[in-house]
Scaffold this active site. Structure first.
Site, mmCIF file in Angstrom:
data_model
loop_
_atom_site.group_PDB
_atom_site.id
_atom_site.type_symbol
_atom_site.label_atom_id
_atom_site.label_comp_id
_atom_site.label_asym_id
_atom_site.label_seq_id
_atom_site.Cartn_x
_atom_site.Cartn_y
_atom_site.Cartn_z
ATOM 1 N N ARG A 1 -28.443 -5.865 -9.155
ATOM 2 C CA ARG A 1 -27.859 -6.335 -10.436
ATOM 3 C C ARG A 1 -28.010 -5.623 -11.498
ATOM 4 N NH1 ARG A 1 -30.628 -12.337 -9.768
ATOM 5 N NH2 ARG A 1 -28.810 -13.214 -8.669
ATOM 6 N N LYS B 1 -28.343 -26.681 5.302
ATOM 7 C CA LYS B 1 -28.283 -27.691 5.132
ATOM 8 C C LYS B 1 -26.523 -28.222 5.004
ATOM 9 C CE LYS B 1 -32.775 -29.807 4.062
ATOM 10 N NZ LYS B 1 -33.463 -30.725 3.150
ATOM 11 N N GLY C 1 -26.254 -18.568 -2.358
ATOM 12 C CA GLY C 1 -27.141 -18.433 -1.519
ATOM 13 C C GLY C 1 -27.899 -17.070 -1.389
ATOM 14 N N GLY D 1 -26.474 -19.235 -7.034
ATOM 15 C CA GLY D 1 -26.235 -20.559 -7.637
ATOM 16 C C GLY D 1 -24.875 -20.681 -8.367
HETATM 17 P P1 AMP Z 1 -28.695 -21.825 2.406
HETATM 18 O O1 AMP Z 1 -29.771 -21.740 1.239
HETATM 19 O O2 AMP Z 1 -28.371 -23.270 2.336
HETATM 20 O O3 AMP Z 1 -27.771 -20.947 2.540
HETATM 21 O O4 AMP Z 1 -29.643 -21.912 3.575
HETATM 22 C C1 AMP Z 1 -30.324 -20.524 4.057
HETATM 23 C C2 AMP Z 1 -31.362 -20.735 4.875
HETATM 24 O O5 AMP Z 1 -30.932 -21.360 6.060
HETATM 25 C C3 AMP Z 1 -32.000 -19.613 5.406
HETATM 26 O O6 AMP Z 1 -33.258 -19.243 4.676
HETATM 27 C C4 AMP Z 1 -32.301 -19.989 7.041
HETATM 28 O O7 AMP Z 1 -33.432 -19.625 7.419
HETATM 29 C C5 AMP Z 1 -32.024 -21.179 7.074
HETATM 30 N N1 AMP Z 1 -31.238 -21.582 8.106
HETATM 31 C C6 AMP Z 1 -30.027 -21.041 8.836
HETATM 32 N N2 AMP Z 1 -30.037 -21.296 10.101
HETATM 33 C C7 AMP Z 1 -30.897 -22.317 10.398
HETATM 34 C C8 AMP Z 1 -31.320 -23.087 11.630
HETATM 35 N N3 AMP Z 1 -30.531 -23.196 12.593
HETATM 36 N N4 AMP Z 1 -32.440 -23.810 11.265
HETATM 37 C C9 AMP Z 1 -33.195 -24.117 10.028
HETATM 38 N N5 AMP Z 1 -32.770 -23.232 9.294
HETATM 39 C C10 AMP Z 1 -31.879 -22.357 9.205
#
Ligand code: AMP
Length: 407
Positions: A48, A209, A362, A386
């Site tokens: 950064r 999610k 993310g 974000g």
């Molecule tokens: P996001 O911030 O929504 O992009 O989510 C990132 C997070 O998703 C990471 O910290 C991963 O550990 C988690 N993640 C990725 N795949 C899975 C999975 N199959 N089950 C649970 N968590 C997951």
């Protein structure tokens, strides 16, 4: 493949630093120096800081007086030495090979006095803006106090541009406000390329999610040629299709949405990919026993924590003819070795693709660096989590809206 030469310029309809005559002028540059620090307050990743160098160097070359400002962490409106920007001053000094005077506050008579003594090309770094609670409240008096320090305001803090804070929005009421080079580049890639991609345009989406990616899916559905879904969110899609997914992460309230969006994009001719196999375990722990199974065979009590090798192949082939790739979200729990291979393999597939490649939103940038992929092999890695997500959702950024329109 790195492909910076693809023409995407001219997307930003706001003033940029090059539109201003900054010689001899005091520039308030809002940067995003929110860097990770270890326990001894050493900077563990200075990307950064380095990303802002083009703007700072330009200002030096043009003979401006440079006042650098940033937040760091969440000190909650109080002075807290753990969140001091002092380590950033040291790093800047080394990167610029130039003295950077660090001031222990960001407003007040002492700061004003130091700034009044600056010569052309001098650089000061102000202490963490968030040591004052007024910063996050977008307080008008505080914004005015900040503005007293400068003649012009430059926003180069893409990572904070989604926050309506005093140093991002409030201050623009009092000073002519323009974008720095980093902010412009982020917009050119995350908005310019995404809205007018060279086709085929493939979105590779992962992360925990579905609910966190509804906006991104909604915005991209009319722009992409292919959607590839991995990560935890894939299992909501698979369950919606009738698969038994064991204890995998599923958002039951998102099942209908998952089916709807899949059917909607497929009906438009968008190719839609889900994992065909996965790495499963009974718990999310480093030492847990793992198995690789087809997605049809996830037993009760087991959860899918990474995509399997067949999915890596499938996704890599699907990326094969892409001319533009946008990647947001890991394919599995990449923080743990046993569940990192899918994400790391895809990081290499993206890096090797003969396409313009954008990584953003993310912690996908972290996944890329952990995969051992050189940042130069990706066309653009966003510096904002974000803020990138908000742009990819097709939403405005308060920090961008606040800048002056180009005539
Ligand atoms: P996001 O911030 O929504 O992009 O989510 C990132 C997070 O998703 C990471 O910290 C991963 O550990 C988690 N993640 C990725 N795949 C899975 C999975 N199959 N089950 C649970 N968590 C997951």
């Amino acid at each position: 493949m790195n492909n910076h030469s693809i023409p995407i310029k001219g997307v930003l309809n706001k003033l940029t630093i090059t539109d201003l005559d900054i010689k001899g002028k005091r520039l308030f540059i809002r940067a995003d120096f929110n860097v990770p620090l270890d326990e001894d307050l050493n900077i563990t990743d200075d990307r950064r800081v380095r990303s802002t160098l083009p703007t700072i160097n330009y200002a030096i070359d043009e003979g401006a007086k440079i006042i650098l400002t940033s937040h760091l962490g969440r000190p909650k409106g109080k002075v807290d030495k753990r969140y001091s920007l002092a380590p950033v001053a040291k790093r800047l000094q080394r990167l610029l090979r130039k003295e950077v005077l660090f001031l222990p506050d960001c407003i007040g008579p002492d700061v004003e006095d130091s700034v009044s003594k600056m010569q052309e090309g001098d650089i000061v770094l102000l202490e963490n803006l968030r040591f004052h609670p007024e910063e996050e409240k977008n307080d008008e008096k505080f914004s005015k106090a900040l503005s007293k320090l400068a003649d012009y305001y430059i926003n180069d803090a893409f990572g904070a541009a989604h926050r309506a804070h005093a140093s991002i929005v409030g201050i623009t009421k009092f000073l002519p406000a323009a974008a720095g080079f980093l902010l412009r580049k982020e917009i050119e890639y995350l908005q310019g390329v995404v809205n007018s991609p060279v086709r085929p345009f493939v979105a590779l989406l992962g992360g925990a999610k579905v609910s966190g990616k509804i906006g991104v899916l909604g915005n991209l559905e009319n722009k992409v040629d292919k959607v590839i879904i991995g990560g935890g969110m894939a299992y909501t899609f698979l369950k919606a299709l009738g698969y038994q997914v064991g204890d995998s992460l599923v958002e039951d309230e998102m099942l209908a949405f998952a089916n709807n969006i899949r059917e909607k994009v497929t009906a438009k001719g968008v190719k839609f990919y889900l994992p065909v196999d996965c790495v499963i375990a009974q718990s999310i722990e480093p030492g847990a026993e793992t198995k690789i199974v087809p997605v049809q065979e996830i037993p009760k009590g087991w959860r899918a924590l990474d995509i399997g090798p067949a999915s890596v192949r499938l996704f890599t082939v699907a990326l094969g003819n892409a001319k533009t790739i946008l990647w947001n979200g890991p394919m599995g729990v990449f923080e743990i070795d046993a569940f990192s291979r899918g994400t790391f393999a895809l990081a290499h597939a993206v890096a090797d693709a003969y396409a313009l490649t954008i990584v953003g939103g993310g912690d996908t940038d972290l996944a890329v660096s952990r995969a051992g992929v050189s940042p130069e092999s990706i066309s653009f890695i966003s510096t904002g989590g974000g803020a990138a997500l908000q742009l990819l959702e097709g939403k405005d950024l308060p920090g961008l809206v606040a800048l002056r329109d180009k005539q």
